[in-house]
Design an enzyme around this catalytic site. Structure first.
Site, short mmCIF file in Angstrom:
data_model
loop_
_atom_site.label_atom_id
_atom_site.label_comp_id
_atom_site.label_asym_id
_atom_site.label_seq_id
_atom_site.Cartn_x
_atom_site.Cartn_y
_atom_site.Cartn_z
N GLU A 34 7.69 1.90 -0.83
CA GLU A 34 7.20 0.61 -1.32
C GLU A 34 7.65 0.33 -2.75
O GLU A 34 6.87 -0.09 -3.61
CB GLU A 34 5.67 0.55 -1.21
CG GLU A 34 5.18 0.67 0.23
CD GLU A 34 3.67 0.58 0.37
OE1 GLU A 34 2.96 0.59 -0.65
OE2 GLU A 34 3.18 0.51 1.51
N GLU B 202 4.59 3.99 7.66
CA GLU B 202 3.21 4.07 7.17
C GLU B 202 2.41 3.06 7.97
O GLU B 202 2.66 1.86 7.89
CB GLU B 202 3.15 3.78 5.68
CG GLU B 202 1.80 4.09 5.04
CD GLU B 202 1.86 4.00 3.52
OE1 GLU B 202 2.78 4.58 2.92
OE2 GLU B 202 0.99 3.33 2.93
#
Length: 818
Positions: free
Chosen positions: A425, A502
């Site tokens: 991220e 994720e």
């Protein structure tokens, strides 16, 4: 400190004797002194550390201290969580004092006979900004707290005398998004080698060609002075300790190929491990260095059509993300605590670990090799653009290539590792230059280990595909929380290989149930808990049911890594802004290592070797739900299940495979049940309609005593061989009191001591090091640390209006090889 003992000779079952290695390695566990503040002269040999604390390394200086919500009080905008402006954050790093400066000192006896050797100190990890001093002189440093590194102290050593090593740690505030731990939290080793030696992590093993009857093992060694070597002799030792192949390489700088007949492959259910024994000879034929490296013979492939293929068999990734702390043990590496976590995950059917978001301890990877877990090794959480003020952005320019090489070189012989992640991220997803940065990192991975793909966890999906174009530089595209665009991404990128890097982010508190029972994407409750009906997530998250449905409907995705396997310290979503919560709610298993209901949802889907029948919630609602609705849910992999309430059937139900409702696909529900105290019973039927199993939950009476259950009874007399005791509050009939919040004392005497208490309650601020704590949802876990002397450990549990209870544990001496 005692002088270094001669290494034990290794005798294989074949009777082959391997001579003592010219290199010596000692793990520096004891003899350390610690001070949690700065001292400008602490590196000096004559510095008086007599009043410092004596500690054992690995050591996490913060974990046993008091919680304080002011420690990590922040006013910050966290874009990863969807914040649109700066808000108060508390508990983000566990509300423990893990930031600041600490000093470690140790005295070392360096034998006179070692003169002429090279002397190295190897750190498996130091959190963080470690500076190493030897005999008062600066010897080296490494800032990244998750990196393993080596310091050459040879020129500072006084042979035949006492030597002093000092390590200064500066773990800066605003450097982590979760609990980092602090100090020398991983092992430290003192190593002696001849000037001609195999350098640290200098053996690289691959298995490029594997057939049914033969495998080719490629070996390349890096020597400190290759021009001084005449040859390297290799032996390959099988999983059953037999020498199955040998070869000599006189061109020591080149790769050599060694054939192994009838190879035993490494896999999830058969994690066979070989050893490579490498011996270096000088020009005079003298044995100069020797080392052994474990490896596995296995093949991995990734493709859009077949996803992930292990040993020519398509394999679905049923994985979890794991932070590095071990709950009440903290970040200090302990093999038994790690093994317990993996045993619980293995029972669930988990087959893969994502080391979010950093290189793990070597011990975790060794266990994954031994136990048959696949690993995505993630290296970075941040690139050049900051997530945290003192995050990795401060290190990038000087250290990023060194840190990636350190991780890859240390770990590329682990058969468990199947991919390298260059980031999670990261902010560069949102800028045009992100592509160039990603290419730079991927090129390093491909250069240092061309046998495994590079990946990253992506969450700014529109921008990273359209603006930065980072996915087009990756071998595998990891998608974080993207079920709404799974199908679109797959259609728009027909050659790209996808998986859920994720997923889910379901939040729950073990044993706590809120009403009404409904899907909630922004939960808040005044008790600061989250309902264990497994229907609550943060705005970006999904329930397990929703993720399962998305994966079933999009088979192009070869699996998932669920956020997270265990609760961890820090990031108490959804209670980030100014609440008492110190730890996460994301875990499938809570901070104490106790299973939440969600565990059985994943077990029913992932573990084909067990039958699952799990019903919830508990059946103690007389105070607040008498005569009111209490929905009953069941996780199962049986064909049909019937519910009985006080003997009355509520109907036979089954999961609906093609339903548009993800809950109906994954769980069985009786939503109209009215609570009356007594008994819940679920009966499972097989495909032929025959009764296969039943489970009963009874309304518990008043709390009467405790039930104490150790995780095992074969205990070694060693402080590292921790024992975990589950302490349940029960009524006179032995039924768990599921709402009991009883204050209890845990007293330990004899051949052990109490290491920690934990109840899995994110809002409980009782220090883990205390010998008292409340039960949470009727349970508490005590971690017991054996002493070095074999004997009996007595554990007594006391509580008001509870009959005291005692358990006695025997410890034994470790088995030694003679």
């Amino acid at each position: 400190m005692k002088k270094i003992n001669t290494l034990i000779l290794m005798i294989l079952s074949t009777g082959v004797l391997f001579a003592e290695s010219p290199r010596k390695v000692e793990t520096l566990e004891t003899g350390w002194k610690f001070y949690n503040a700065d001292e400008t002269t602490a590196q000096n040999i004559t510095f008086d550390d007599s009043k410092w604390e004596s500690v054992r390394v690995p050591h996490d200086w913060a974990i046993g201290k008091n919680f304080d919500m002011n420690i990590d009080f922040q006013m910050v905008q966290v874009w990863q969580d969807g914040d649109r402006k700066k808000t108060i954050r508390t508990g983000r790093t566990g509300a423990l004092p893990c930031f600041g400066i600490g000093w470690y000192r140790i005295q070392l006896d360096i034998p006179a006979e070692m003169k002429g050797k090279k002397v190295f100190v190897e750190f498996d990890g130091a959190m963080s900004n470690a500076k190493v001093f030897f005999n008062g002189e600066y010897a080296g440093e490494w800032p990244f707290g998750y990196a393993s590194f080596e310091v050459d102290v040879s020129k500072f050593v006084k042979f035949g005398e006492k030597n002093v090593m000092a390590v200064r740690i500066d773990n800066k505030p605003l450097s982590s998004r979760w609990y980092s731990g602090a100090g020398l939290y991983r092992n430290v080793h003192l190593t002696y080698k001849n000037p001609l030696h195999i350098v640290r992590n200098g053996i690289y093993i691959t298995t490029p060609n594997i057939a049914k009857n033969k495998a080719s093992v490629a070996v390349k060694a890096t020597l400190s002075h290759p021009e001084q070597a005449s040859k390297i002799a290799y032996k390959i030792i099988s999983p059953d300790n037999k020498i199955v192949a040998s070869a000599e390489n006189t061109d020591v700088s080149k790769e050599i190929f060694i054939d192994v007949e009838n190879p035993q492959l490494w896999g999830i259910k058969s994690p066979n491990l070989y050893k490579l024994d490498a011996t270096v000879f000088d020009k005079n034929g003298n044995k100069i260095d020797n080392t052994q490296v474990r490896f596995g013979i296995r093949s991995i492939k990734f493709s859009r059509k077949n996803g992930f293929v292990l040993n020519e068999k398509k394999t679905i990734i049923n994985g979890v993300c794991m932070h590095h702390d071990m709950g009440p043990i903290g970040a200090a590496t302990n093999v038994r605590a790690l093994r317990r976590q993996l045993e619980i995950l293995k029972e669930m059917g988990c087959n893969a670990i994502r080391t979010s978001h950093n290189p793990p301890s070597p011990e975790l990877l060794n266990l994954c090799d031994e136990m048959g877990f696949l690993v995505q090794l993630e290296i970075l959480d941040e690139w050049q653009i900051a997530k945290m003020e003192n995050g990795y952005n401060k290190l990038w320019d000087k250290w990023v290539e060194k840190d990636i090489k350190s991780a890859v070189h240390r770990d590329r012989n682990h058969p468990s590792i199947i991919m390298w992640s260059i980031g999670n991220e990261i902010e560069e997803q949102k800028v045009k230059t992100g592509k160039e940065t990603a290419r730079f990192l991927v090129d390093i991975i491909h250069r240092e280990d061309p046998t495994r793909p590079a990946t990253a966890g992506l969450n700014s999906l529109k921008k990273c595909f359209k603006l930065s174009k980072i996915p087009y530089e990756l071998d595998l595209s990891g998608i974080n929380y993207g079920i709404s665009v799974y199908s679109t991404l797959a259609k728009e990128n027909p050659k790209m290989i996808f998986y859920g890097s994720e997923t889910a982010s379901t939040v729950s508190s073990r044993g706590v149930y809120h009403f009404p029972v409904e899907r909630n994407k922004n939960p808040f409750n005044e008790d600061y808990h989250v309902s264990a009906y497994d229907l609550d997530t943060p705005p970006w998250g999904q329930t397990p049911d929703e993720e399962f449905m998305a994966l079933d409907d999009n088979p192009e995705y070869f699996g998932e890594f669920v956020w997270t396997g265990f609760d961890y310290l820090g990031e108490p979503t959804p209670y980030n802004p100014g609440t008492p919560s110190k730890s996460s709610y994301f875990g499938i298993v809570d901070l104490a290592g106790l299973k939440k209901d969600r565990f059985y949802s994943y077990q029913a889907r992932w573990n084909n070797d067990v039958k699952v029948l799990h019903v919830f919630p508990h059946w103690n609602w007389e105070e607040d739900r008498l005569g009111r609705n209490v929905p009953i849910h069941c996780y199962t992999n049986y064909d049909k299940v019937e519910l009985f309430v006080n003997g009355k059937s509520m109907g036979v139900k089954t999961k609906i495979a093609k339903s548009e409702n993800p809950l109906e696909r994954n769980r069985i529900m009786w939503n109209d049940v009215v609570y009356q105290p007594g008994e819940l019973k679920v009966v499972a039927y097989d495909k032929d309609g025959k009764k296969a199993e039943e489970k009963i939950i009874k309304t518990a009476g008043e709390a009467f005593t405790t039930k104490i259950t150790p995780d095992r009874t074969d205990i070694i007399a060693c402080p590292k061989d921790l024992v975990f005791l589950e302490i349940d509050v029960v009524d006179k009939d032995g039924n768990l009191c599921p709402r009991a919040s009883r204050f209890m004392f845990v007293k330990v005497k004899g051949a052990g001591k109490l290491r920690a208490l934990c109840n899995g309650d994110p809002t409980d601020h009782t220090p883990f090091s205390a010998d008292y704590m409340k039960s949470f949802s009727g349970k508490l876990v005590a971690t017991i640390e054996p002493s070095d002397e074999a004997g009996e450990i007595q554990v007594d549990v006391y509580g008001m209006k509870l009959k005291s209870n005692t358990i006695k544990l025997k410890t034994r001496k470790p088995i030694s090889i003679k």
